[in-house]
Design a protein around this motif. Structure first.
Motif, PDB file in Angstrom:
ATOM      1  N   VAL A 182      16.764   5.982  13.678  1.00 26.96           N
ATOM      2  CA  VAL A 182      16.428   7.295  13.120  1.00 26.96           C
ATOM      3  C   VAL A 182      15.167   7.817  13.807  1.00 26.96           C
ATOM      4  O   VAL A 182      14.118   7.146  13.816  1.00 26.96           O
ATOM      5  CB  VAL A 182      16.222   7.202  11.597  1.00 26.96           C
ATOM      6  N   GLU A 183      15.265   8.981  14.382  1.00 27.54           N
ATOM      7  CA  GLU A 183      14.129   9.586  15.061  1.00 27.54           C
ATOM      8  C   GLU A 183      13.115  10.097  14.042  1.00 27.54           C
ATOM      9  O   GLU A 183      13.480  10.635  13.003  1.00 27.54           O
ATOM     10  CB  GLU A 183      14.597  10.742  15.945  1.00 27.54           C
ATOM     11  N   PRO A 184      11.820   9.913  14.318  1.00 29.73           N
ATOM     12  CA  PRO A 184      10.804  10.447  13.405  1.00 29.73           C
ATOM     13  C   PRO A 184      10.924  11.969  13.292  1.00 29.73           C
ATOM     14  O   PRO A 184      11.329  12.654  14.228  1.00 29.73           O
ATOM     15  CB  PRO A 184       9.481  10.028  14.064  1.00 29.73           C
ATOM     16  N   GLY A 185      10.571  12.453  12.132  1.00 32.50           N
ATOM     17  CA  GLY A 185      10.652  13.882  11.866  1.00 32.50           C
ATOM     18  C   GLY A 185      11.367  14.136  10.560  1.00 32.50           C
ATOM     19  O   GLY A 185      11.478  13.248   9.699  1.00 32.50           O
TER      20      GLY A 185
ATOM     21  N   LEU B 186       0.839  -1.191   0.000  1.00 36.12           N
ATOM     22  CA  LEU B 186       0.000   0.000   0.000  1.00 36.12           C
ATOM     23  C   LEU B 186       0.880   1.248   0.000  1.00 36.12           C
ATOM     24  O   LEU B 186       1.994   1.241   0.518  1.00 36.12           O
ATOM     25  CB  LEU B 186      -0.913   0.002   1.230  1.00 36.12           C
ATOM     26  N   ASP B 187       0.353   2.315  -0.575  1.00 39.63           N
ATOM     27  CA  ASP B 187       1.073   3.584  -0.534  1.00 39.63           C
ATOM     28  C   ASP B 187       1.080   4.110   0.894  1.00 39.63           C
ATOM     29  O   ASP B 187       0.055   4.088   1.593  1.00 39.63           O
ATOM     30  CB  ASP B 187       0.416   4.602  -1.470  1.00 39.63           C
ATOM     31  N   ALA B 188       2.232   4.591   1.336  1.00 34.81           N
ATOM     32  CA  ALA B 188       2.361   5.034   2.721  1.00 34.81           C
ATOM     33  C   ALA B 188       3.557   5.959   2.831  1.00 34.81           C
ATOM     34  O   ALA B 188       4.423   5.986   1.944  1.00 34.81           O
ATOM     35  CB  ALA B 188       2.524   3.833   3.651  1.00 34.81           C
ATOM     36  N   PRO B 189       3.633   6.729   3.907  1.00 31.88           N
ATOM     37  CA  PRO B 189       4.821   7.567   4.125  1.00 31.88           C
ATOM     38  C   PRO B 189       6.013   6.718   4.537  1.00 31.88           C
ATOM     39  O   PRO B 189       5.889   5.522   4.811  1.00 31.88           O
ATOM     40  CB  PRO B 189       4.381   8.506   5.251  1.00 31.88           C
ATOM     41  N   ILE B 190       7.158   7.342   4.595  1.00 28.14           N
ATOM     42  CA  ILE B 190       8.378   6.645   4.984  1.00 28.14           C
ATOM     43  C   ILE B 190       8.385   6.451   6.495  1.00 28.14           C
ATOM     44  O   ILE B 190       8.199   7.395   7.264  1.00 28.14           O
ATOM     45  CB  ILE B 190       9.628   7.440   4.544  1.00 28.14           C
ATOM     46  N   ARG B 191       8.577   5.203   6.916  1.00 29.52           N
ATOM     47  CA  ARG B 191       8.673   4.873   8.332  1.00 29.52           C
ATOM     48  C   ARG B 191       9.995   4.152   8.576  1.00 29.52           C
ATOM     49  O   ARG B 191      10.622   3.642   7.641  1.00 29.52           O
ATOM     50  CB  ARG B 191       7.512   3.985   8.766  1.00 29.52           C
TER      51      ARG B 191
ATOM     52  N   THR C 123       8.005   9.209   9.524  1.00 28.65           N
ATOM     53  CA  THR C 123       6.891   9.165  10.467  1.00 28.65           C
ATOM     54  C   THR C 123       7.009   7.956  11.383  1.00 28.65           C
ATOM     55  O   THR C 123       7.813   7.041  11.139  1.00 28.65           O
ATOM     56  CB  THR C 123       5.552   9.130   9.729  1.00 28.65           C
ATOM     57  N   ASP C 124       6.188   7.967  12.437  1.00 27.21           N
ATOM     58  CA  ASP C 124       6.177   6.821  13.371  1.00 27.21           C
ATOM     59  C   ASP C 124       5.613   5.586  12.688  1.00 27.21           C
ATOM     60  O   ASP C 124       4.698   5.644  11.877  1.00 27.21           O
ATOM     61  CB  ASP C 124       5.324   7.168  14.593  1.00 27.21           C
TER      62      ASP C 124
END
Length: 425
Positions: free
Chosen positions: A399-402, A332-337, A424-425
């Motif tokens: 890597v910290e989210p942000g 699925l399309d999603a942000p980078i986590r 993102t988380d």
């Protein structure tokens, strides 16, 4: 049979690929060849899905990391063998350069003997042969003092352990002019007539050899300038240089990737033609410096300027154009986590001459404060990751989210621009 196998094992152990005894079948060359064959077999086996331990076979990321580490260690062993083979090759090269120099002297003697039939032996022939003996003796001495660095070729081997085109061309012109001067000196020493001596001295006048002197000055200046230009561009991270294991004759006509380059080829070809013309003029008129016509001299100067312009134009700093989340079929399309794979798209990630696995394994991606080694993904005949325009790396859990910056460090130690992404988380 057991005794024979023990003897063979002892012999193999004594020459376990690390010795440098020239053409020994178990020497450095054989050790490097076997290491390369073993690495290729391992790489193609991993590409076919063979050899994975059961502990990591269930996880795609774990198996990829394990395969990458295994290939990196094997590639480093191959590179070590390659450096050893290159050092042994350089140590043997001084004998070849010495033999080549004296072979040229013998060829000159035979040519003079054949052309003297009917015309007779002259003082010019004696002077030419003696000059060749002096030059060959000087090259032999230079080969001895630089016997661990390639013999007489040591001055034309660049800092990247490749043959330098500019230095080779300049060295050829220097040797030719030295030989021509020695021929005139030999004739002057043998001359007994006052008028003949005056004619030989006038042969040194600038009006006679202005073309040759101009070309000599320009090609020597080009050799010095090119070294300075390349050094400054490397320090300024505008040019990526990776040392070679050993120099090759093809380096004179190719770039660091082994591909033929127009600037180098035309410079070598035109200089060779001009040198042949000068040699013929010296043979026809051994009483003066070769009078290289200004038309031919200008052609050589234009060729040298083209070569220098090519050195200014080559290379470039690697750059990141975009970073996207890697997506497989069905995802699925999603942000980078954290834990996701990202694709880094750009140009210049693999420097010329760094296609070897040991060099590819040195590539690092800096994601925020975390350094991620680029995994080697084998395919039959090569690697699908990394490539010159695309890298795929996982985002580590540290890597910290942000908003974090992504930066690639190539095998040559050059850093790309910083490209920011949102994790993102």
């Amino acid at each position: 049979m057991a005794v024979q196998e023990a003897g063979q094992s002892a012999e193999t152990g004594a020459h376990a690929g690390g010795c440098t005894c020239g053409d020994c079948p178990h020497g450095a060359r054989e050790g490097h060849r076997r290491a390369v064959a073993a690495f290729l077999l391992k790489r193609d086996g991993f590409a076919a899905g063979q050899g994975l331990p059961a502990a990591v076979a269930h996880s795609a990321s774990a198996s990829r990391q394990w395969v990458s580490e295994e290939l990196a260690q094997s590639a480093e062993a191959v590179a070590e063998r390659g450096r050893g083979e290159g050092g042994a090759w350089l140590a043997r090269l001084w004998r070849r350069t010495t033999g080549t120099a004296w072979a040229v002297v013998v060829a000159l003697l035979l040519a003079q003997a054949l052309t003297a039939i009917g015309a007779g032996w002259t003082t010019a022939r004696t002077a030419g042969l003696l000059a060749a003996l002096v030059v060959a003796g000087a090259l032999t001495a230079a080969s001895w003092f630089h016997r661990t660095r390639g013999g007489a070729l040591a001055p034309v081997i660049g800092d990247d352990n490749r043959l330098s085109t500019s230095r080779a061309v300049a060295a050829a012109w220097v040797l030719f002019v030295v030989y021509a001067v020695l021929v005139l000196v030999g004739r002057l020493a043998a001359a007994s007539d006052h008028a003949e001596r005056d004619a030989l001295i006038s042969g040194f006048e600038l009006a006679r050899g202005a073309g040759v002197v101009t070309v000599l000055a320009v090609v020597c200046g080009i050799a010095v300038l090119v070294r300075r230009v390349v050094g400054l561009r490397v320090l300024g991270q505008k040019l990526q240089k990776v040392p070679a294991h050993r120099p090759r004759a093809a380096d004179l006509l190719t770039d660091d990737d082994g591909r033929g380059t127009f600037a180098d080829i035309q410079y070598v070809v035109i200089s060779t033609v001009a040198l042949l013309f000068g040699a013929v003029r010296l043979a026809r008129r051994p009483d003066q410096l070769p009078d290289l016509p200004w038309g031919l001299a200008v052609v050589v100067l234009v060729s040298a300027a083209t070569y220098l312009a090519g050195k200014y134009a080559e290379g470039g700093r690697p750059v990141i154009l975009s970073v996207v989340r890697a997506r497989e079929a069905g995802d699925l399309d999603a942000p980078i986590r954290t834990g996701d794979d990202i694709e880094i798209r750009g140009a210049g990630f693999v420097p010329p001459g760094a296609q070897g696995a040991d060099r590819l394994a040195r590539m690092v991606v800096r994601i925020g404060p975390v350094h991620v080694h680029v995994p080697l993904v084998p395919v039959t005949g090569g690697f699908s990751n990394p490539t010159d325009v695309l890298l795929t790396v996982p985002v580590p859990a540290d890597v910290e989210p942000g908003r974090v910056a992504v930066q690639v460090v190539t095998a040559a130690g050059v850093e790309t621009n910083r490209y920011e992404i949102d994790v993102t988380d």
